[in-house]
Design an enzyme around this catalytic site. Structure first.
Site, short mmCIF file in Angstrom:
data_model
loop_
_atom_site.label_atom_id
_atom_site.label_comp_id
_atom_site.label_asym_id
_atom_site.label_seq_id
_atom_site.Cartn_x
_atom_site.Cartn_y
_atom_site.Cartn_z
N HIS A 73 0.83 -1.21 0.00
CA HIS A 73 0.00 0.00 0.00
C HIS A 73 0.86 1.26 0.00
CE1 HIS A 73 1.03 0.90 4.19
NE2 HIS A 73 0.91 -0.41 4.43
N GLU A 111 -2.32 -7.19 7.70
CA GLU A 111 -1.08 -6.94 8.42
C GLU A 111 -0.87 -7.96 9.53
OE1 GLU A 111 1.90 -6.09 8.60
OE2 GLU A 111 1.76 -3.89 8.56
#
Length: 246
Positions: A9, A85
């Protein structure tokens, strides 16, 4: 063999201020991150993506959406929690400079395969790698079955997650994954075959992507040898878009 683009990202305020965001909700791209995502979308606009899969966290969803752009009606963004994550537990939301003083920090740096982050929601880094690698490999098989062996697809995830996937693809122990660098909005590329993965590029933040385009024609003899590495190094991507066995 299908090609997966592992995209991290774009930058967030947490990245810029050196805070470990983890699964904290509401962490979105900052202005720099939005610009990075827009640049990435422009770079990848020539690559015909067959599928896009992303972590459920906002920063990955935003980055994936930027890449999909006007194709949103035709190209759905699939969400897979396994690409989320690492769950840093009690470390979540804390400044990196503070965490660097924790005795666990040295273990994270030197022996990450032994790390289990503290707290009820803390996850082992080895568990993060296991779920992420499983997700990538399962999606790769799915994309190949649905779109053919020359399909290109994108997985948008996080730094430590992508590093762990690359370590697996390189045949490296997780304890060596800290040697890999994955910058915001970088592209790393892996091609999986029946016998081994090929790591085509890592941490690419601005290179030409034309070599990632699927070949116009696929010669049958290439299919039988796509798992073979080229002895002597081969002629490179420009001469042979699928170098293995050529």
């Amino acid at each position: 063999m299908t090609t997966v683009l592992l995209v991290r990202h774009g930058r967030t305020i947490a990245n810029a201020t050196a805070v470990l965001a983890g699964w904290t909700p509401g962490v979105t791209l900052d202005e720099t991150g939005q610009a990075q995502a827009a640049k990435l979308a422009e770079r990848l606009s020539v690559v015909p993506l067959s599928a896009v899969v992303a972590s459920p966290l906002e920063r990955c969803q935003q980055t994936a959406q930027a890449v999909v752009g006007d194709q949103a009606g035709e190209l759905k963004i699939h969400t897979d929690d396994r690409l989320g994550e690492c769950r840093y537990g009690d470390w979540t939301g804390r400044p990196i400079k503070e965490l660097a003083k924790d005795p666990l920090w040295k273990v994270v740096q030197q022996h990450p395969s032994a790390v289990v982050f503290p707290g009820l929601e803390g996850e082992a880094l080895a568990a993060t790698q296991a779920r992420a690698v499983a997700a990538i490999r399962e999606w790769d098989v799915r994309v190949r079955e649905e779109h053919g062996p020359d399909a290109v697809w994108m997985a948008c995830s996080h730094g430590d997650v992508i590093k762990s996937v690359l370590a697996d693809a390189l045949g490296q122990h997780l304890d060596l994954f800290q040697r890999i660098v994955v910058d915001p909005c970088s592209v790393s590329v892996v091609r999986y075959t029946e016998t081994r993965p090929f790591v085509v590029r890592m941490n690419d933040t601005g290179g030409d992507v034309s070599a990632l385009l699927p070949p116009k024609k696929r010669r049958r003899k290439t299919r039988a040898h796509e798992s073979d590495a080229v002895v002597g190094g081969g002629a490179g991507a420009e001469a042979t878009p699928r170098p293995a066995g050529q």
